[in-house]
Design an enzyme around this catalytic site. Structure first.
Site, mmCIF file in Angstrom:
data_model
loop_
_atom_site.group_PDB
_atom_site.id
_atom_site.type_symbol
_atom_site.label_atom_id
_atom_site.label_comp_id
_atom_site.label_asym_id
_atom_site.label_seq_id
_atom_site.Cartn_x
_atom_site.Cartn_y
_atom_site.Cartn_z
ATOM 1 N N ARG A 130 0.644 -1.270 0.162
ATOM 2 C CA ARG A 130 -0.074 0.032 0.012
ATOM 3 C C ARG A 130 0.897 1.234 0.027
ATOM 4 O O ARG A 130 1.738 1.338 0.557
ATOM 5 C CB ARG A 130 -0.970 -0.084 1.283
ATOM 6 C CG ARG A 130 -1.969 1.136 1.323
ATOM 7 C CD ARG A 130 -3.122 1.121 2.288
ATOM 8 N NE ARG A 130 -3.621 2.372 1.920
ATOM 9 C CZ ARG A 130 -4.633 2.848 2.475
ATOM 10 N NH1 ARG A 130 -5.439 1.831 3.193
ATOM 11 N NH2 ARG A 130 -5.234 3.942 2.396
ATOM 12 N N ASN A 162 12.727 -0.420 2.128
ATOM 13 C CA ASN A 162 11.894 -1.465 1.199
ATOM 14 C C ASN A 162 12.622 -2.420 0.395
ATOM 15 O O ASN A 162 13.971 -1.844 0.009
ATOM 16 C CB ASN A 162 10.962 -0.449 0.453
ATOM 17 C CG ASN A 162 10.087 -1.600 -0.625
ATOM 18 O OD1 ASN A 162 9.421 -2.194 -0.132
ATOM 19 N ND2 ASN A 162 10.242 -1.162 -1.979
ATOM 20 N N HIS A 182 12.428 -4.594 -2.850
ATOM 21 C CA HIS A 182 11.774 -4.831 -4.072
ATOM 22 C C HIS A 182 12.683 -6.046 -5.130
ATOM 23 O O HIS A 182 13.731 -5.998 -5.061
ATOM 24 C CB HIS A 182 12.029 -3.440 -4.948
ATOM 25 C CG HIS A 182 11.372 -3.685 -6.348
ATOM 26 N ND1 HIS A 182 9.773 -3.507 -6.334
ATOM 27 C CD2 HIS A 182 11.413 -4.045 -7.598
ATOM 28 C CE1 HIS A 182 9.125 -3.689 -7.509
ATOM 29 N NE2 HIS A 182 10.167 -3.880 -8.171
ATOM 30 N N GLU A 240 15.969 -15.827 -2.239
ATOM 31 C CA GLU A 240 17.108 -16.333 -1.501
ATOM 32 C C GLU A 240 18.126 -15.302 -1.461
ATOM 33 O O GLU A 240 18.799 -14.962 -0.522
ATOM 34 C CB GLU A 240 17.958 -17.436 -2.303
ATOM 35 C CG GLU A 240 17.257 -18.839 -1.923
ATOM 36 C CD GLU A 240 18.011 -20.078 -2.914
ATOM 37 O OE1 GLU A 240 18.927 -19.897 -3.109
ATOM 38 O OE2 GLU A 240 17.066 -20.998 -3.240
ATOM 39 N N ALA A 241 18.069 -14.455 -2.570
ATOM 40 C CA ALA A 241 19.171 -13.312 -2.687
ATOM 41 C C ALA A 241 18.543 -12.247 -1.403
ATOM 42 O O ALA A 241 19.075 -11.632 -0.877
ATOM 43 C CB ALA A 241 19.243 -12.595 -3.904
ATOM 44 N N GLU A 242 17.320 -12.012 -1.597
ATOM 45 C CA GLU A 242 16.482 -11.177 -0.785
ATOM 46 C C GLU A 242 16.751 -11.215 0.668
ATOM 47 O O GLU A 242 17.057 -10.470 1.586
ATOM 48 C CB GLU A 242 15.126 -11.168 -0.997
ATOM 49 C CG GLU A 242 14.613 -10.548 -2.357
ATOM 50 C CD GLU A 242 13.023 -10.529 -2.607
ATOM 51 O OE1 GLU A 242 12.519 -10.159 -1.291
ATOM 52 O OE2 GLU A 242 12.438 -10.847 -3.626
HETATM 53 C C1 GAR Z 1 9.189 -10.240 -1.703
HETATM 54 O O1 GAR Z 1 9.622 -10.830 -2.616
HETATM 55 C C2 GAR Z 1 9.393 -8.910 -1.964
HETATM 56 O O2 GAR Z 1 10.563 -8.475 -2.558
HETATM 57 C C3 GAR Z 1 8.342 -8.399 -2.736
HETATM 58 O O3 GAR Z 1 7.192 -9.283 -1.983
HETATM 59 C C4 GAR Z 1 7.583 -10.264 -1.525
HETATM 60 C C5 GAR Z 1 7.223 -10.308 0.002
HETATM 61 O O4 GAR Z 1 7.505 -11.659 0.539
HETATM 62 N N1 GAR Z 1 7.948 -7.136 -2.758
HETATM 63 C C6 GAR Z 1 7.334 -6.360 -3.680
HETATM 64 O O5 GAR Z 1 7.194 -6.822 -4.581
HETATM 65 C C7 GAR Z 1 7.181 -4.698 -3.277
HETATM 66 N N2 GAR Z 1 6.971 -4.043 -4.594
HETATM 67 P P1 GAR Z 1 7.246 -11.793 2.075
HETATM 68 O O6 GAR Z 1 5.642 -11.466 2.103
HETATM 69 O O7 GAR Z 1 7.117 -13.583 2.080
HETATM 70 O O8 GAR Z 1 8.100 -11.265 2.979
#
Ligand code: GAR
Length: 195
Positions: free
Chosen positions: A92, A106, A108, A176-178
């Site tokens: 949001r 954040n 992404h 995995e990178a995130e």
């Molecule tokens: C993640 O992959 C994140 O990068 C993406 O949502 C997923 C959340 O995973 N975010 C976006 O797309 C934001 N634009 P999670 O709810 O399992 O943590």
């Protein structure tokens, strides 16, 4: 003392769990004090409960405008002494109050500015990357300003797109990178080492 943080979610909450686990294991110096969700009944709320994290479901019926929503969300953070807000799959629009500028991060799931902005979230990002025939994707952690996916970049990690990838496989590899990049960016930010 650990840094008090809030995690904002709209869905699955894998990042929320990752932060809570790292904090518990003493591998990241944060105290996840609050989970804010704009959706009811999402898995992230169950994960928060499992870790004993206080959660707040805010405006699931979308009665508030973005500004009023943001005021309430950040007021809840202030009330709990939170010093850093982490957007983890939070879908949001926020209007960042002045005192919170530079204190909202954040993640992404692409290499911004590619495949970012309104409408680009979750699997839609990965589908767009595949449709374009990219050889590389990745993730980006950035400071949040008032434009979608726009603020200063703290950290990026590149992930190869493999021949034959589908959205699911690419999303898993990027996640995995995130899971490495987001905590590392938080560490750099908290230690004042972010470039
Ligand atoms: C993640 O992959 C994140 O990068 C993406 O949502 C997923 C959340 O995973 N975010 C976006 O797309 C934001 N634009 P999670 O709810 O399992 O943590």
């Amino acid at each position: 003392m650990s840094h008090p943080v809030a995690v904002f979610v709209s869905g699955t909450g894998r990042h929320l769990e990752n932060f809570a686990s790292l904090a518990q294991a003493g591998e990241l110096d944060v105290d996840v004090r609050l989970c804010v969700s704009n959706k009811e009944g999402v898995l992230a709320l169950e994960r928060a409960a499992r870790f004993g994290i206080d959660s707040l479901v805010l405006d699931p019926g979308r009665d508030l405008g973005d500004e009023a929503f943001s005021r309430e969300a950040f007021a809840a953070c202030t009330a709990r002494g939170v010093e850093l807000v982490l957007l983890a799959g939070f879908l949001r629009k926020l209007v960042i109050p002045q005192v919170w500028e530079g204190k909202v991060l954040n993640i992404h799931p692409s290499l911004l500015p590619a495949f970012g902005g309104k409408g680009y979230w979750g699997d839609r990002v990965h589908q767009a990357v595949l449709d374009r025939g990219c050889w590389f994707s990745g993730c980006t952690v950035h400071v949040v300003d008032n434009v979608y996916d726009n603020g200063p970049i703290l950290l990026q990690q590149v992930v190869p797109v493999e021949p034959g990838d589908d959205v699911h496989r690419l999303a898993e590899r990027v996640f995995e990178a995130e899971a490495q990049a987001f905590p590392e960016a938080v560490r750099l930010h908290l230690e004042g080492r972010a470039r």
